[in-house]
Scaffold this active site. Sequence first.
Site, PDB file in Angstrom:
ATOM      1  N   TYR A 138       5.760  20.737  17.426  1.00 16.75           N
ATOM      2  CA  TYR A 138       6.728  20.499  18.490  1.00 16.75           C
ATOM      3  C   TYR A 138       7.703  21.680  18.567  1.00 16.75           C
ATOM      4  CZ  TYR A 138      10.449  18.249  21.088  1.00 16.75           C
ATOM      5  OH  TYR A 138      11.407  17.947  22.013  1.00 16.75           O
TER       6      TYR A 138
ATOM      7  N   LYS B 230       9.762   8.474  22.119  1.00 11.83           N
ATOM      8  CA  LYS B 230       8.460   8.420  22.764  1.00 11.83           C
ATOM      9  C   LYS B 230       7.907   6.991  22.748  1.00 11.83           C
ATOM     10  CE  LYS B 230       9.519  12.716  23.000  1.00 11.83           C
ATOM     11  NZ  LYS B 230       9.102  13.733  22.063  1.00 11.83           N
TER      12      LYS B 230
END
Length: 419
Positions: free
Chosen positions: A121, A229
């Site tokens: 990420y 998420k």
Amino acid sequence: MKDNMHPESLIMSHGYQSALSEGAVKLPLFLTSTFVFQNAEEGKAFFEIAYGLRKKEDNEQLGLIYSRINNPNLEVLENRLCLWDKADDCAVFESGMSAISTVLLEFLKPGDMLLYSSPTYGGTDHFIHHFLNTIGVDCVCFTANDSKEDIINRINETQKADKLSFIYLETPANPTNDLIDIEMCRKIANHFGTETKKVIVGVDNTYMGPLWCSPLAHGADIVMYSATKYIGGHSDLIAGAVLGNAENIKRVKTLRTFLGNMASPHTCWLLLRSLETLKIRMEQQARNAADVAKFLSAQPKVKKVLYLGNIRDNHASYALFKRQYSSPGAMISFEVEGGEKEAFKFLNNLKLIKLAVSLGSTESLVQHPATMTHAGVDPQTKKEMGISESLVRLSAGVENSEDLIWDINQALEAAYKVS
Ligand SMILES: *Cc1c(COP(=O)(O)O)cnc(C)c1O
């Protein structure tokens, strides 16, 4: 109570006693910064535990002190998150990045070495390259293509193998869906670890957890999430979580107390609500992703579809996929014909699917990794990672897949229409 109930059966009630809250069926929102002690002795006892001045007696619980240390919304949420990963304990943070950075700060000291999988990420990558290395942490990376022997050799070549303290991995990799073998990382950690200095394996499980992958069961010590998420799942909050054994989470929670980066009661309350539908959301998202991937794979204007469900059983990573995951998940990356121009035309013509970064939410989201989530990655690395100008990443939501396919089809037609 039956003792092997499934998380989805327990998630509405686990860790909450209605009698403590006027009989309320649901855990109320505790908007309070501090908690009244019944007497001074109780306050003293709570602080002794909170600051680790003495060990907890059997059955002794840490009492409520102050909302930076604990709060009912935070504690119940942490207890419930433990159900999915079968963890001893959990620490919830105000963002995925604060969860990840707090873990790395707790387990890495100047002079230590971090081994990490690439790509990770963007925020994690930045923290590794622009913060950890400025405090004297040596950072060594590997990719899905490296074997256990390659990685062990690379660590040995640094001549600082005894400094290896933490192996950080993210699997499947974002946005390519490359797989990293957690059990292999455990073996590498054991190879370099000693009786007195264990090497910790930490997994960012945001993409597949907590439903479809249980890193702790594959040998990881620590699991990290961006709870923004799937766990949050409605694109209305930012949060993170860390899970593992009692000893490791105690260390993480102690640092959290002094960094002050715990999640707020309101965020925890929203997450508790989200957790009740986590399983049905993720299952619907995975079904939609399968339908969309099938459609995409048959389109002449789509060159390549990176989706775990498309790994054929003769492919090298198939056995790993089957061993580590219980579903192909709901993330698809695909290359359209042409370059940035065509990809942008496609994105700009979508009507139902939203053009936004993030993933795992009820609504389907698309974005362009090369110029958005991975804009900061240098061109050569982007090329090596397979992040081309025509690559689009899609997170499937819970809509009706016929409507998603209709939308993708009309946007593809519009993108390649000769005017
Ligand atoms: C979003 C994300 C993060 C960062 O989480 P935030 O909640 O945005 O701080 C970390 N890892 C992965 C894989 C992510 O998708």
